[in-house]
Write a protein that holds these residues in place. Sequence first.
Motif: not given
Length: 806
Positions: A624-628
Amino acid sequence: MGYNLLPSHSDFAYSAMLPWKHLDEWLSRLIWLQSLGSMEPLVKDLRPSKIIHFAEIARSLYPSDLLDFTPPKRFTLLSCLIFQAVVSTRDEIVQMFLKRMSTLTNKAQQELERLRQAERAITEHLVEVLAEVVRASADAKGPADGGTEVSKILNREGGTEHLLEQCDQVSAHHGDRYQPLMKKFYGSHRKSLFTVIKTLDLRSTTADQTLIDAMQFIIAHEQSPKQYLEATFDLPFASKKWQRTVLVKRKGKLWFARHHLEICVFSSLADELKSGDICVQGSEQFADYRGQLLSWEECEPKVAAYCQQLGLPATAEGFVEQVRTWLTEVAAEVDRTRPANQSLMINEKGEPSLKKIRAKPQPAGLAQLEEALHDKIPERHLLDIVVRIERLTGFGRHLGPLSGNEPKMDDAWERQLLAIFAYGTNLGPHQMARHLRGTLDADQIAHINRRHITVEKLEAALRDVINCFNRYTLPHYWGEEKRAAADGTHYELAEENLLAAKHIRYGGFGAIAYHHVSDMYILLFTQFISGGVWEAVHILDVLMRNRSDVKPTAIHADTQGQNLPAFGLSFMLGIQLLPRIRNWKDLKFYRPSKEVVYQHIDSLFRDNVIDWNLLQTHWQDLLQVALSIQEGKVLPSMLLRKLTTHSHKNRLYQAFYILGCVNRTVFLLTVLSDMKLREVIHRTTNKVEQYNALEDWVRFAGGGTMYAHAFEQQEKLVKYTGLLTNCIILDNTLEISAALNALAAEGYHPSLEQVAALSPYQTRHIKRFGNYEIDFSAVPALIADDLTFQLELPAPAEVIEAVQEN
């Protein structure tokens, strides 16, 4: 109390009106701004970037300039300015609150050390008394005789009560418990700290509301005259040392020592603001990070493609299994090759050390080649270089009035380049005007800086220079396009500046210009950060904020540029984090499992084991963090600021900490076993240090001191210098290419090692001083030709490889 939002008489008027040092005045400013009413309903339909742009236009104006706008546009500009002022003021109040608490903690720790030093003589005296008592007891012929001798000794030293008081005094400061001493320094700050928590809308980002409840409790008892309050709730957010300080047992019941409780709540609040467990509504830097991330529903369709791009399985089980196999195989290989690794030593404590890499001699004939090139390169003024590079790249097209209402100037191009030179060299508008002999005055130069040039415009100009540099052949013989190094250079600031802090490593009071420099020598990106911030927080920002054609995938840094969450985040972003390691004894190695035992390197790991279940549990959070970040929703530095503070509640911290343990262990093991990698790290990090020296040379006026107070102006000054330095690097590349072509035409052909060892960080032929009068009709002819001769070399990437092997 009123505050002007617009400058009134000079370029720095807005900065001078900001009371950086006084938290009370900032709080009054926020209350005054909020009294104007909420601007949020008025700007809710505007994009955030548009709000920032309109606020920037309004901030660049004098009050009288607003009359040039129609009423609707004037109202829009002011609404955006007030909205941004409220948001930034909240951020700055939190920053000052954190600094206050840090100062209180530091003072208490210093007081503890002072008391320890003062009590050293008492401690030594008590030990002597104890030794004498023991000897008297040993020499006594019977119990009665021994008791008499002991009594004589105790009475001689002041009696038992006096000695017990000394024992208690020493015992109180024997452990590392500075918390009780914070009360001594707390009183003068108490009112301001309470005003902060009553003014800001503080909320918990987790289900744990205990700190918020404790905060409401101390607010309710702010005016209470009682020194002790009944302990009606627990303190799970407080450490054992704090609980020992706050909780007092009286008459068989537990009570709160009121002032210690207040300090404990404020200290815990500071920690949770940094970790993201507490957020500030209406803030930017301290907003709820969860709201800035993509939802999992938005992430789920992108997971397969993103994992395929990174070469990772698209399931939690597969991800953990691949990472575990990676760690297991690397550790086993390092253990297998350990007997042949003569540069590695492991002491009895399990602490590794490496033999120093010997410096390689310069290629034969390099000094002669450099002299020959110097003879071919014409002497040129630094201002002429700026003009020359602008003509080549056209970066001046990005500069211009912020607002379409401003009339165009016929000589705007010349004025903009003079402003770049004035601010990039740290001359400033007044000194620059003195050397222009009436061409422009200080107000005109300051006007260009305020109304024509922004940080975004300078970054766009910098991007043009980088892209032009990357198109030439020579830089690709100097380094690898996929590598970059990050390092900071220190700027002294006035103490009342919000960014200013005492930096242990640089030994001064100020802030840091944090640079990302390509392995090919060119500056990719720079940002201005507080001197008290851990540099690793900003190491990955180059991924989003560098929009040039040079896209590094391996980031080198000094020891300060690494920590476990940064290693974890870099792995999820597909970036190799390769810091230079100086102190190995403080670093932990982690085993794949308790059952794994190594023949040669087992002592490195001790009892540290990876918790694979925790990593699998938080796999969704990692993605979720990486894609954000990939979608541009959030900067890596914003998250790393929260992830560098330990939190037992923040699941992101736990996830990236565990993944960082895996990634850093693999990196450390690879460094221990691979001398070639150590040489590459050393070489690349040396380049960014050489860049810092070149930039210091460019900022020849006023040294490393920065006199601007507003952050926007500080960051702009750093960008000015970066652009000016990159102009030198590109111009030197052109001149070296032309000189090599001329030497080749004369029959001289340099060797592979000589070409790769050249550097564009040359200044001998550049003049910096004199009257800055430019004849724009006599701009030197541009060198558009690349290397026109064939070197007996393989492809550039193979050149780098060959030089490293040699």
